[in-house]
Design an enzyme around this catalytic site. Structure first.
Site, mmCIF file in Angstrom:
data_model
loop_
_atom_site.group_PDB
_atom_site.id
_atom_site.type_symbol
_atom_site.label_atom_id
_atom_site.label_comp_id
_atom_site.label_asym_id
_atom_site.label_seq_id
_atom_site.Cartn_x
_atom_site.Cartn_y
_atom_site.Cartn_z
ATOM 1 N N THR A 83 0.847 -1.188 0.000
ATOM 2 C CA THR A 83 0.000 0.000 0.000
ATOM 3 C C THR A 83 0.886 1.243 0.000
ATOM 4 O O THR A 83 2.110 1.158 -0.161
ATOM 5 C CB THR A 83 -0.971 -0.032 1.199
ATOM 6 O OG1 THR A 83 -1.910 1.035 1.076
ATOM 7 C CG2 THR A 83 -0.242 0.038 2.524
ATOM 8 N N LYS A 87 3.789 1.585 -3.759
ATOM 9 C CA LYS A 87 3.294 0.836 -4.921
ATOM 10 C C LYS A 87 4.190 0.996 -6.154
ATOM 11 O O LYS A 87 4.399 0.028 -6.898
ATOM 12 C CB LYS A 87 1.856 1.240 -5.239
ATOM 13 C CG LYS A 87 0.870 0.797 -4.164
ATOM 14 C CD LYS A 87 -0.551 1.181 -4.515
ATOM 15 C CE LYS A 87 -1.517 0.736 -3.427
ATOM 16 N NZ LYS A 87 -2.930 1.071 -3.756
ATOM 17 N N ASN A 108 0.213 -3.390 -6.175
ATOM 18 C CA ASN A 108 -0.152 -3.584 -4.772
ATOM 19 C C ASN A 108 0.059 -5.022 -4.335
ATOM 20 O O ASN A 108 -0.303 -5.400 -3.223
ATOM 21 C CB ASN A 108 -1.607 -3.169 -4.533
ATOM 22 C CG ASN A 108 -2.598 -4.168 -5.100
ATOM 23 O OD1 ASN A 108 -2.322 -4.822 -6.108
ATOM 24 N ND2 ASN A 108 -3.759 -4.290 -4.478
ATOM 25 N N TYR A 237 -11.280 3.994 4.672
ATOM 26 C CA TYR A 237 -12.162 3.252 5.583
ATOM 27 C C TYR A 237 -11.795 3.460 7.047
ATOM 28 O O TYR A 237 -12.474 2.924 7.932
ATOM 29 C CB TYR A 237 -12.162 1.755 5.251
ATOM 30 C CG TYR A 237 -10.832 1.058 5.383
ATOM 31 C CD1 TYR A 237 -10.375 0.603 6.616
ATOM 32 C CD2 TYR A 237 -10.036 0.824 4.269
ATOM 33 C CE1 TYR A 237 -9.167 -0.054 6.745
ATOM 34 C CE2 TYR A 237 -8.822 0.163 4.378
ATOM 35 C CZ TYR A 237 -8.391 -0.271 5.616
ATOM 36 O OH TYR A 237 -7.192 -0.913 5.733
ATOM 37 N N GLY A 255 -14.667 1.881 1.672
ATOM 38 C CA GLY A 255 -13.380 1.381 1.239
ATOM 39 C C GLY A 255 -13.138 -0.059 1.643
ATOM 40 O O GLY A 255 -12.345 -0.757 0.993
#
Length: 298
Positions: A83, A87, A108, A237, A255
């Protein structure tokens, strides 16, 4: 016969290489920050269903540090999830890459050919598939999508919008030059999709068929914003809901749904399958992953 003992979900994150425990293989999610990641809950739930005792850690690695850590890794690594902000580094580290990783310039997922420390890595981008799946088959033929943000997730969002059939994608960012750079880089690679760049301060969803918010923490809300009933996917999220999600008039996709869907594809890859090859009894595995995700929020 002894029952298989599966690894527990790790608490917090480690800043050096995770120890090799009793698991048959090691996996981790890499990033900075990373302690908030729900990837271990998702991935370990899948491996329990598959009957494999793989370990999955949160490994905090700052920008610029991926290559050194992975080149000096120990025995037993099957792969890693990646993440922000790593990336692009993950793609540069890999010896081979799938078309979506090459298209977006970001990976990812890294899958190692064997458990040997010198094994080559294959890069993949499962974020695009995760975004498409999170929308649940939404078709965008002839419509346009608004993407908020211009980072690595925004690039995947643009590619996902193209896969769903969008005719036009508008990229809005706090730095309009970053949005323009994204559009200039990706536009020529997406046949039939018109990319436009603009200042986030000017964004109004107007007649967008869908909105994808990739801004960390969520897009801020202006008093004059006119929310529509188009579906909104928020890549954020934690914390949840975002400011934009709270005021949105239409369907809001958190998310965590994108996280879940891209993780399913990662599990396929980590378990030696093709990116589009379903897991055995995949619907049951997805359900267990969803339960683990819901429990982590309680």
């Amino acid at each position: 016969m002894c029952a298989t003992v599966f690894p527990e979900v790790p608490t917090g994150a480690v800043t050096s290489e995770p120890p090799r425990g009793r698991g048959a293989a090691r996996l981790a999610v890499l990033g900075d920050p990373i302690a908030h990641s729900k990837s271990p809950q998702l991935q370990l739930a899948a491996y329990r269903q598959l009957g494999v005792d793989w370990e999955y850690w949160r490994w905090q690695i700052p920008a610029g540090g991926l290559r050194e850590r992975l080149e000096n890794r120990g025995q037993g690594w099957r792969g890693v999830s990646v993440t922000a902000p790593l990336k692009a580094e993950a793609l540069a580290f890999a010896q081979t890459a799938d078309p979506l990783a090459e298209l977006t310039g970001a990976a990812n997922t890294l899958v190692f050919e064997t458990l040997d420390p010198a094994a080559p890595a294959h890069a993949a981008n499962t974020d695009v598939a995760g975004i498409v799946a999170a929308f649940g088959g939404l078709g965008l033929a002839g419509g346009h999508v608004d993407v908020l943000g211009a980072g690595g997730t925004a690039v995947s969002a643009v590619a996902a919008a193209a896969q769903m059939g969008a005719q036009q994608v508008r990229v809005f960012a706090r730095r309009p030059d970053a949005a323009a750079e994204l559009a200039a880089e990706l536009g020529p690679k997406l046949a039939g999709v018109q990319l436009r760049a603009a200042d986030l301060a000017s964004w109004q969803p107007d007649d967008a068929a869908a909105v994808i918010d990739t801004i960390p923490g969520g897009c801020p809300v202006r008093p004059d914003l006119q929310a529509t009933d188009a579906p909104l996917l928020s890549a954020a999220y934690d914390p949840w809901p975002t400011e934009l999600a709270r005021v949105w008039a239409g369907r809001v996709i958190p998310g965590t749904e994108m996280l879940l869907q891209q993780a399913v594809v990662q599990v396929r890859l980590f378990s030696g399958r093709a990116i589009d090859e379903p897991l055995p009894n995949e619907s049951a595995i997805v359900q267990e992953m969803r339960v683990a995700l819901d429990n982590s929020a309680s």
